[in-house]
Structure formats: structure tokens, C-alpha cells
Scaffold this motif. Structure first.
Motif, PDB file in Angstrom:
ATOM      1  N   LEU A  27       0.853  -1.181   0.000  1.00 57.88           N
ATOM      2  CA  LEU A  27       0.000   0.000   0.000  1.00 57.88           C
ATOM      3  C   LEU A  27       0.891   1.233   0.000  1.00 57.88           C
ATOM      4  O   LEU A  27       1.717   1.401   0.897  1.00 57.88           O
ATOM      5  CB  LEU A  27      -0.893   0.009   1.244  1.00 57.88           C
ATOM      6  N   PHE A  28       0.735   2.069  -0.986  1.00 55.27           N
ATOM      7  CA  PHE A  28       1.566   3.266  -1.137  1.00 55.27           C
ATOM      8  C   PHE A  28       0.754   4.487  -0.736  1.00 55.27           C
ATOM      9  O   PHE A  28      -0.231   4.832  -1.384  1.00 55.27           O
ATOM     10  CB  PHE A  28       2.046   3.399  -2.581  1.00 55.27           C
ATOM     11  N   GLU A  84     -17.147   1.016  -6.029  1.00 56.67           N
ATOM     12  CA  GLU A  84     -16.431   1.094  -7.307  1.00 56.67           C
ATOM     13  C   GLU A  84     -15.304   0.071  -7.360  1.00 56.67           C
ATOM     14  O   GLU A  84     -15.035  -0.503  -8.409  1.00 56.67           O
ATOM     15  CB  GLU A  84     -15.895   2.505  -7.533  1.00 56.67           C
ATOM     16  N   ALA A  85     -14.648  -0.162  -6.235  1.00 57.73           N
ATOM     17  CA  ALA A  85     -13.598  -1.187  -6.181  1.00 57.73           C
ATOM     18  C   ALA A  85     -14.207  -2.581  -6.332  1.00 57.73           C
ATOM     19  O   ALA A  85     -13.651  -3.438  -7.015  1.00 57.73           O
ATOM     20  CB  ALA A  85     -12.807  -1.073  -4.883  1.00 57.73           C
ATOM     21  N   TYR A  86     -15.353  -2.790  -5.689  1.00 60.92           N
ATOM     22  CA  TYR A  86     -16.070  -4.063  -5.862  1.00 60.92           C
ATOM     23  C   TYR A  86     -16.432  -4.267  -7.330  1.00 60.92           C
ATOM     24  O   TYR A  86     -16.354  -5.376  -7.856  1.00 60.92           O
ATOM     25  CB  TYR A  86     -17.358  -4.089  -5.035  1.00 60.92           C
ATOM     26  N   ALA A  87     -16.845  -3.183  -8.001  1.00 61.55           N
ATOM     27  CA  ALA A  87     -17.311  -3.272  -9.393  1.00 61.55           C
ATOM     28  C   ALA A  87     -16.215  -3.742 -10.345  1.00 61.55           C
ATOM     29  O   ALA A  87     -16.513  -4.378 -11.361  1.00 61.55           O
ATOM     30  CB  ALA A  87     -17.868  -1.925  -9.854  1.00 61.55           C
ATOM     31  N   ILE A  88     -14.949  -3.459 -10.035  1.00 57.22           N
ATOM     32  CA  ILE A  88     -13.857  -3.929 -10.909  1.00 57.22           C
ATOM     33  C   ILE A  88     -13.338  -5.292 -10.457  1.00 57.22           C
ATOM     34  O   ILE A  88     -12.375  -5.806 -11.011  1.00 57.22           O
ATOM     35  CB  ILE A  88     -12.702  -2.916 -10.999  1.00 57.22           C
ATOM     36  N   LEU A 100       0.157  -6.911  -5.684  1.00 58.06           N
ATOM     37  CA  LEU A 100      -0.852  -5.861  -5.704  1.00 58.06           C
ATOM     38  C   LEU A 100      -0.198  -4.595  -5.181  1.00 58.06           C
ATOM     39  O   LEU A 100       0.215  -4.544  -4.020  1.00 58.06           O
ATOM     40  CB  LEU A 100      -2.055  -6.211  -4.817  1.00 58.06           C
ATOM     41  N   PHE A 101      -0.090  -3.594  -6.013  1.00 56.21           N
ATOM     42  CA  PHE A 101       0.451  -2.296  -5.615  1.00 56.21           C
ATOM     43  C   PHE A 101      -0.724  -1.327  -5.609  1.00 56.21           C
ATOM     44  O   PHE A 101      -1.344  -1.101  -6.652  1.00 56.21           O
ATOM     45  CB  PHE A 101       1.528  -1.821  -6.583  1.00 56.21           C
ATOM     46  N   ILE A 102      -1.025  -0.765  -4.450  1.00 63.25           N
ATOM     47  CA  ILE A 102      -2.251   0.018  -4.294  1.00 63.25           C
ATOM     48  C   ILE A 102      -1.925   1.440  -3.843  1.00 63.25           C
ATOM     49  O   ILE A 102      -1.364   1.645  -2.762  1.00 63.25           O
ATOM     50  CB  ILE A 102      -3.201  -0.648  -3.278  1.00 63.25           C
ATOM     51  N   GLU A 103      -2.299   2.401  -4.685  1.00 63.31           N
ATOM     52  CA  GLU A 103      -2.201   3.805  -4.317  1.00 63.31           C
ATOM     53  C   GLU A 103      -3.554   4.269  -3.797  1.00 63.31           C
ATOM     54  O   GLU A 103      -4.583   3.831  -4.280  1.00 63.31           O
ATOM     55  CB  GLU A 103      -1.817   4.650  -5.533  1.00 63.31           C
ATOM     56  N   PRO A 109     -10.794   1.378   2.868  1.00 60.09           N
ATOM     57  CA  PRO A 109     -10.305   0.829   4.146  1.00 60.09           C
ATOM     58  C   PRO A 109     -10.834  -0.551   4.501  1.00 60.09           C
ATOM     59  O   PRO A 109     -10.137  -1.335   5.148  1.00 60.09           O
ATOM     60  CB  PRO A 109     -10.754   1.878   5.175  1.00 60.09           C
ATOM     61  N   ASN A 110     -12.038  -0.882   4.076  1.00 61.58           N
ATOM     62  CA  ASN A 110     -12.620  -2.180   4.425  1.00 61.58           C
ATOM     63  C   ASN A 110     -12.217  -3.301   3.482  1.00 61.58           C
ATOM     64  O   ASN A 110     -12.588  -4.456   3.708  1.00 61.58           O
ATOM     65  CB  ASN A 110     -14.150  -2.063   4.463  1.00 61.58           C
TER      66      ASN A 110
END
Length: 135
Positions: A27-28, A84-88, A100-103, A109-110
């Protein structure tokens, strides 16, 4: 771990992060312009990615292939909510075993996996970057 660096030291920082990481989810965090995407580019190069690495700000996720690794680069800066994250299909990426690199993970948060490292980047007054890595 805490490291101060400039752009000339990015590749060494990339090697250090991969060497120290116990998990493949990173997580970045950092303000706009702190260098999150730039550091991710260096890490991807270290992992053998030959493609151009860019921020997936509008696509939300980019996929890269390295030397025997798949890398998913997420940018959640523009999402309005976790739906929106669930949708992808973000949850499905968590179970791939790939990087997984996450900005902008603070916007989901959940959905953050328990086995993830947090990398905080701050800009110092002299223009150097300070990296805090929770290893």
C-alpha cells in the motif's frame, strides 16, 4: 524501516522493498506528487516489467507482466466509495497470489488485505523523499 532518498536512488529502494517484503500486497500512501507512482515504476522495472508503467488513475487498475510475476497496480484516488472497487472485482485480485500495488488505499479501508505492507512517502523540505516501510 525508514529511508531518505532522491530519484537517483529509486532503483536501490525498489530492490530493498522487494527484498524486505513478506507480502505481495503493498500500500503506497503519500500526498499528491510524493512519488508513489514513480516508486512503483522502479519496483516494476526491478521485477522485470518491460511495458511502460503508468498510473491507472482513470482505469483504476493496470496489469503488468514481469519475470514470472503478474503485477496489478491500483489507483483509488478518484473512487467515490468502495462499491467502485467491488465493481472492478478488486476482491478477486486479492486471491491471485500476485503482486498488488495500491495507491490511495485509504479510500478502500474495508477492502485492505490483512497481509499487506504499508509504505508511506513524505516530501522533505530539501526535496528528498522519506519512506517509512512497516517490515
Amino acid at each position: 524501516m525508514e529511508v531518505t532518498y532522491d530519484l537517483t536512488g529509486l532503483h536501490e529502494i525498489a530492490k530493498l522493498i522487494i527484498a524486505k517484503a513478506k507480502y505481495k500486497t503493498l500500500l503506497f500512501n503519500g500526498e499528491m506528487g510524493a512519488g508513489k507512482t514513480t516508486l512503483i515504476k522502479a519496483i516494476c522495472e526491478f521485477l522485470g516489467v518491460k511495458d511502460v508503467v503508468s498510473s491507472p488513475t482513470f482505469a483504476l487498475v493496470n496489469e503488468y507482466e514481469g519475470d514470472g510475476n503478474l503485477i496489478y497496480h491500483f489507483d483509488f484516488y478518484r473512487i467515490q466509495d468502495e462499491e467502485e472497487a467491488y465493481a472492478i472485482g478488486f476482491e478477486e485480485y486479492e486471491y491471485t497470489g500476485d503482486y498488488l500495488f495500491i495507491e490511495w488505499s485509504e479510500n478502500i479501508p474495508n477492502l485492505i488485505p490483512e497481509e499487506a505492507h504499508i509504505i508511506n512517502i513524505t516530501i522533505e523540505e530539501n526535496g528528498l523523499r522519506k519512506l517509512f516501510f512497516d517490515v
